[in-house]
Motif scaffolding. Structure first.
Motif, PDB file in Angstrom:
ATOM      1  N   SER A  61       0.815  -1.211   0.000  1.00 24.33           N
ATOM      2  CA  SER A  61       0.000   0.000   0.000  1.00 24.33           C
ATOM      3  C   SER A  61       0.853   1.267   0.000  1.00 24.33           C
ATOM      4  CB  SER A  61      -0.938   0.011   1.221  1.00 24.33           C
ATOM      5  OG  SER A  61      -1.889  -1.035   1.139  1.00 24.33           O
ATOM      6  N   GLY A  62       2.156   1.109  -0.071  1.00 25.97           N
ATOM      7  CA  GLY A  62       3.036   2.259  -0.106  1.00 25.97           C
ATOM      8  C   GLY A  62       3.328   2.874   1.235  1.00 25.97           C
ATOM      9  N   ASN A  63       3.093   2.130   2.309  1.00 21.85           N
ATOM     10  CA  ASN A  63       3.391   2.622   3.652  1.00 21.85           C
ATOM     11  C   ASN A  63       4.653   1.945   4.179  1.00 21.85           C
ATOM     12  OD1 ASN A  63       1.049   4.335   3.850  1.00 21.85           O
ATOM     13  ND2 ASN A  63      -0.155   2.453   4.050  1.00 21.85           N
ATOM     14  N   LEU A  64       5.294   2.582   5.143  1.00 20.57           N
ATOM     15  CA  LEU A  64       6.614   2.147   5.585  1.00 20.57           C
ATOM     16  C   LEU A  64       6.532   1.319   6.862  1.00 20.57           C
ATOM     17  CD1 LEU A  64       9.638   2.536   4.768  1.00 20.57           C
ATOM     18  CD2 LEU A  64       9.722   4.378   6.464  1.00 20.57           C
ATOM     19  N   LEU A  65       7.144   0.136   6.827  1.00 22.99           N
ATOM     20  CA  LEU A  65       7.282  -0.705   8.009  1.00 22.99           C
ATOM     21  C   LEU A  65       8.687  -0.524   8.564  1.00 22.99           C
ATOM     22  CD1 LEU A  65       5.583  -4.009   6.766  1.00 22.99           C
ATOM     23  CD2 LEU A  65       4.538  -2.015   7.849  1.00 22.99           C
ATOM     24  N   VAL A  66       8.795  -0.330   9.871  1.00 26.94           N
ATOM     25  CA  VAL A  66      10.064  -0.009  10.514  1.00 26.94           C
ATOM     26  C   VAL A  66      10.292  -0.949  11.693  1.00 26.94           C
ATOM     27  CG1 VAL A  66      11.430   1.779  11.648  1.00 26.94           C
ATOM     28  CG2 VAL A  66       9.727   2.416   9.912  1.00 26.94           C
ATOM     29  N   VAL A  67      11.451  -1.611  11.709  1.00 30.91           N
ATOM     30  CA  VAL A  67      11.845  -2.399  12.874  1.00 30.91           C
ATOM     31  C   VAL A  67      12.491  -1.458  13.886  1.00 30.91           C
ATOM     32  CG1 VAL A  67      13.267  -4.269  13.772  1.00 30.91           C
ATOM     33  CG2 VAL A  67      12.245  -4.472  11.499  1.00 30.91           C
ATOM     34  N   GLN A  68      11.896  -1.371  15.065  1.00 36.46           N
ATOM     35  CA  GLN A  68      12.502  -0.633  16.166  1.00 36.46           C
ATOM     36  C   GLN A  68      13.227  -1.647  17.048  1.00 36.46           C
ATOM     37  OE1 GLN A  68      10.094   3.282  17.131  1.00 36.46           O
ATOM     38  NE2 GLN A  68       8.856   1.507  17.624  1.00 36.46           N
ATOM     39  N   GLN A  69      14.542  -1.521  17.095  1.00 40.15           N
ATOM     40  CA  GLN A  69      15.346  -2.518  17.788  1.00 40.15           C
ATOM     41  C   GLN A  69      14.942  -2.628  19.250  1.00 40.15           C
ATOM     42  OE1 GLN A  69      19.643  -1.777  17.948  1.00 40.15           O
ATOM     43  NE2 GLN A  69      19.955  -3.923  17.456  1.00 40.15           N
ATOM     44  N   GLY A  70      14.583  -3.866  19.644  1.00 43.47           N
ATOM     45  CA  GLY A  70      14.169  -4.103  21.018  1.00 43.47           C
ATOM     46  C   GLY A  70      12.764  -3.656  21.348  1.00 43.47           C
ATOM     47  N   ALA A  71      11.989  -3.248  20.328  1.00 45.13           N
ATOM     48  CA  ALA A  71      10.618  -2.779  20.585  1.00 45.13           C
ATOM     49  C   ALA A  71       9.586  -3.431  19.671  1.00 45.13           C
ATOM     50  CB  ALA A  71      10.543  -1.262  20.444  1.00 45.13           C
ATOM     51  N   GLY A  72       9.966  -3.747  18.444  1.00 36.07           N
ATOM     52  CA  GLY A  72       9.018  -4.374  17.527  1.00 36.07           C
ATOM     53  C   GLY A  72       8.930  -3.637  16.206  1.00 36.07           C
ATOM     54  N   ILE A  73       7.782  -3.734  15.538  1.00 39.20           N
ATOM     55  CA  ILE A  73       7.599  -3.166  14.202  1.00 39.20           C
ATOM     56  C   ILE A  73       6.451  -2.170  14.216  1.00 39.20           C
ATOM     57  CG2 ILE A  73       7.052  -3.680  11.790  1.00 39.20           C
ATOM     58  CD1 ILE A  73       8.317  -6.422  12.174  1.00 39.20           C
ATOM     59  N   ILE A  74       6.699  -0.992  13.636  1.00 37.49           N
ATOM     60  CA  ILE A  74       5.654   0.012  13.495  1.00 37.49           C
ATOM     61  C   ILE A  74       5.353   0.238  12.018  1.00 37.49           C
ATOM     62  CG2 ILE A  74       6.153   1.195  15.667  1.00 37.49           C
ATOM     63  CD1 ILE A  74       7.664   3.306  14.025  1.00 37.49           C
ATOM     64  N   HIS A  75       4.174   0.794  11.772  1.00 39.47           N
ATOM     65  CA  HIS A  75       3.668   1.092  10.430  1.00 39.47           C
ATOM     66  C   HIS A  75       3.468   2.599  10.347  1.00 39.47           C
ATOM     67  CE1 HIS A  75       0.271   1.732   7.604  1.00 39.47           C
ATOM     68  NE2 HIS A  75       0.641   0.610   6.997  1.00 39.47           N
ATOM     69  N   LEU A  76       4.107   3.223   9.343  1.00 39.17           N
ATOM     70  CA  LEU A  76       4.023   4.674   9.192  1.00 39.17           C
ATOM     71  C   LEU A  76       3.311   5.024   7.892  1.00 39.17           C
ATOM     72  CD1 LEU A  76       7.619   5.826  10.233  1.00 39.17           C
ATOM     73  CD2 LEU A  76       5.578   5.648  11.670  1.00 39.17           C
ATOM     74  N   GLU A  77       2.272   5.873   8.010  1.00 38.74           N
ATOM     75  CA  GLU A  77       1.638   6.479   6.842  1.00 38.74           C
ATOM     76  C   GLU A  77       2.077   7.932   6.761  1.00 38.74           C
ATOM     77  OE1 GLU A  77      -2.589   5.839   6.468  1.00 38.74           O
ATOM     78  OE2 GLU A  77      -2.472   4.035   7.732  1.00 38.74           O
ATOM     79  N   PHE A  78       2.243   8.436   5.530  1.00 37.89           N
ATOM     80  CA  PHE A  78       2.751   9.787   5.333  1.00 37.89           C
ATOM     81  C   PHE A  78       1.750  10.661   4.584  1.00 37.89           C
ATOM     82  CE2 PHE A  78       6.612   7.223   5.693  1.00 37.89           C
ATOM     83  CZ  PHE A  78       7.366   7.973   6.590  1.00 37.89           C
ATOM     84  N   ASP A  79       1.706  11.942   4.951  1.00 39.03           N
ATOM     85  CA  ASP A  79       1.142  12.964   4.083  1.00 39.03           C
ATOM     86  C   ASP A  79       2.252  13.383   3.146  1.00 39.03           C
ATOM     87  OD1 ASP A  79      -1.424  13.079   5.183  1.00 39.03           O
ATOM     88  OD2 ASP A  79      -0.777  14.436   6.767  1.00 39.03           O
ATOM     89  N   ASP A  80       1.996  13.300   1.848  1.00 35.80           N
ATOM     90  CA  ASP A  80       3.042  13.486   0.853  1.00 35.80           C
ATOM     91  C   ASP A  80       2.823  14.800   0.115  1.00 35.80           C
ATOM     92  OD1 ASP A  80       4.925  13.312  -1.141  1.00 35.80           O
ATOM     93  OD2 ASP A  80       4.505  11.228  -1.643  1.00 35.80           O
ATOM     94  N   GLY A  81       3.718  15.764   0.356  1.00 34.66           N
ATOM     95  CA  GLY A  81       3.657  17.042  -0.340  1.00 34.66           C
ATOM     96  C   GLY A  81       4.524  17.089  -1.580  1.00 34.66           C
TER      97      GLY A  81
END
Length: 471
Positions: A61-81
C-alpha cells in the motif's frame, strides 16, 4: 441553482490542492548540525521520535514498516507534499516484541511479513490494507544465537520466488569458530519459504538452506541486483588488528562489498570462503612487507607456513570493492534500473578520527560495479554529517534503506530515532553542496514551493472565472 460541471471540477481540484499544500508541513529539523547534501540531491527529515529504527521496507500500500530494535515493528503512513516533503500522518504499532532487532522482509504478494531476532526468523500473515498481522507467528529458521553481532538481515528475492536470504555474523571480533563451516558463523544462506505450511519444523541455519558464502565477518547489508539477480553484500571487517605485532588498525582492514552469484540453478561465484577469520581486505597499503598487493588484496595478520598472504590470495575470495576501514556499512539497495547502489555507513568507533556516518552511492552497469576492484573512490557521498568530529553523539547514524514507488530513498538513523527521505533534483552538477536547517538544497526547495504556489493560483484563477460566468 445547478452548479456547472466545470465549476465542480475546479472546486474539487482547488480543494485537493489546498489539502496537499496544507497536509505536509516538512518542518522537522535535526537537533544536531544539519547534514551536508551533495549536488543533485535534497534531503529532509520525515519522522522523528522513533526508538532505534533499523530495517525498513515499503508494503504493497506504499506505507513504511520499521523495525525498532528491542521494541518491535511500526507502520508509518505519510502525508506526501511531493519531493522530500513528507510528514507522518499515522503511526501504528504492528508488532510489539523486545526480541526483534533488525531484519525485515515481505513476500512477493505482500501478504507475508518476515522479521528476525538474534536467533530466529519469524513470519506473520500481513494485511496492508487493514494494517494488521495474524494472531500467531511461525518460526521458520533458528539456531543463530551469538554473543556478538546479533542482527540477522533478511532479503526476499524478487527474481526467485519464495527464496529468503539470511545473513549471520561472527560471534566475536576474531571468531575462530567461523573457520569451521559447520558452525554456521559468518555465513549467508538462502532458504525456500514458498509454502510455509509444508515447513513442519524450523530450518536449522547452520545445516539447512543454500550456502551463498562463508568467511564473512558481519555482512549486515544484503541486496539483489535488479537486472541480473546477482546477490551483493557489504561487510563490517575486524577491529583493533595488528600485523606481525605492528598496530595497523587505524586504516585496515577495509570494509568489503562481496558478490555471491545468483539464486537460480547456477552455482557460479557461490559458496566460497571470503577470508574471515584469517584473511582480510587491504585498504591502506602503507604497511611493511606487502609486496605487490593493492587495495582489496587479501592479507593475513600473522604469517606462518600454512596461513600467509599467498594462501589468502589463492584460496579466498577477494571483494568486488573495498571501503575505508571502520565505516561500518549496514545496508545496500539498488535503483530498479540497476545503475546505482546506495550504501549506508553507520560510522566508526575504532579510529582516532571518525569516518563514515553517511549515505553513499556506487555506480553499477550490467550487474557489476563500474569502478575497478582496487578503487579508492567507488563510493560517492550523497549525504554526510557536517562535522564527524562530533560523532557519534551529535550526528545521524544511517542504518536501513528503502525505495518508494517514486525512487525516493528512505533511510533510518538508529542513534537519533529518525527517518530521512532523499530525492534527486535538477540542480546543476557544478553547484557547490549546501547545508540548511533540514539538509535540503535551498534553491531546489524554493523552486518546488514556487511550482506548488503557481499551480494553486492557476487553479483558483480558473475557479474565479467560472464563478463570474455564473453571474
Amino acid at each position: 441553482m445547478k452548479v456547472p460541471n466545470n465549476l465542480q471540477i475546479y472546486l474539487a481540484a482547488g480543494s485537493a490542492l489546498l489539502q496537499t499544500a496544507q497536509a505536509a508541513t516538512c518542518n522537522l529539523k535535526p537537533s544536531y548540525s544539519a547534514p551536508v547534501v551533495s549536488n543533485g540531491w535534497q534531503a529532509q527529515l520525515a519522522a522523528t521520535g522513533l526508538s532505534s529504527p533499523r530495517g525498513i521496507i515499503f508494503d504493497s500500500s506504499g506505507n513504511l514498516l520499521v523495525v525498532q530494535q528491542g521494541a518491535g515493528i511500526i507502520h508509518l503512513e505519510f502525508d506526501d507534499g511531493g519531493s522530500t516533503c513528507l510528514d507522518v500522518s499515522k503511526k501504528t504499532y504492528l508488532i510489539n516484541s523486545t526480541s526483534l532487532n533488525h531484519g525485515i522482509a515481505l513476500s512477493a504478494d505482500g501478504k507475508t511479513l518476515y522479521a528476525s531476532s538474534s536467533d530466529t526468523v519469524y513470519s506473520w500473515s500481513y494485511d496492508a490494507s487493514a494494517v494488521s498481522v495474524g494472531d500467531t507467528n511461525q518460526t521458520l529458521i533458528t539456531g543463530m544465537s551469538n554473543d556478538d553481532h546479533t542482527t540477522r538481515t533478511l532479503l526476499m528475492s524478487a527474481k526467485e520466488s519464495g527464496i529468503l536470504v539470511v545473513s549471520r555474523g561472527s560471534n566475536s571480533n576474531i571468531d575462530l569458530a567461523a573457520e569451521d563451516i559447520t558452525t554456521g558463523h559468518s555465513q549467508i544462506r538462502a532458504f525456500n519459504v514458498t509454502n510455509l505450511t509444508s515447513i513442519s519444523q524450523p530450518y536449522d541455519f547452520k545445516s539447512a538452506g543454500r550456502l551463498l558464502g562463508w568467511g564473512l565477518r558481519n555482512s549486515v547489508g544484503v541486496a539483489e541486483e535488479p537486472l541480473t539477480g546477482g546477490i551483493y553484500s557489504v561487510e563490517n571487517s575486524a577491529d583493533g588488528i595488528d600485523r606481525d605485532g605492528v598496530d595497523i588498525h587505524q586504516n585496515n582492514p577495509g570494509e568489503e562489498m562481496n558478490y555471491h552469484g545468483f539464486l537460480n540453478a547456477s552455482t557460479e561465484n557461490q559458496g566460497g570462503n571470503y577470508g574471515y577469520p584469517y584473511c582480510f581486505a587491504l585498504w591502506n597499503t602503507s604497511i611493511p612487507d606487502l609486496g605487490t598487493m593493492t587495495v582489496g588484496s587479501q592479507f593475513t595478520l600473522t604469517q606462518n607456513a600454512t596461513i600467509n598472504d599467498t594462501f589468502c590470495a589463492k584460496e579466498r575470495v577477494s571483494p568486488r570493492l573495498t571501503f575505508q576501514a571502520h565505516m561500518a556499512p549496514l545496508d545496500i539497495i539498488f535503483l530498479p534500473n540497476g545503475t546505482e547502489a546506495f550504501v549506508t555507513f553507520h560510522g566508526s568507533w575504532d579510529r582516532t578520527e571518525p569516518v563514515g556516518y553517511k549515505l553513499s552511492t556506487i555506480a553499477f552497469a550490467s550487474g557489476s560495479p563500474v569502478a575497478a576492484s582496487d578503487s579508492l573512490t567507488a563510493a560517492v557521498d550523497i549525504m554526510a554529517n557536517a562535522d564527524t568530529s562530533k560523532c557519534p553523539n551529535q550526528c545521524f547514524r544511517p542504518v536501513g534503506l528503502a525505495l518508494d514507488s517514486k525512487d525516493r530513498v528512505f533511510m533510518s538513523s538508529d542513534a537519533t530515532g529518525e527517518i530521512y527521505v532523499l530525492a534527486k533534483t535538477v540542480a546543476s552538477a557544478t553547484t557547490s553542496a549546501t547545508t540548511t536547517g533540514t539538509g535540503a538544497s535551498p534553491t531546489t526547495t524554493k523552486k518546488s514551493a514556487g511550482v506548488k504556489l503557481k499551480a494553486l493560483s492557476s487553479t483558483w484563477a480558473q475557479l474565479a472565472w467560472a464563478v463570474v460566468a455564473l453571474l
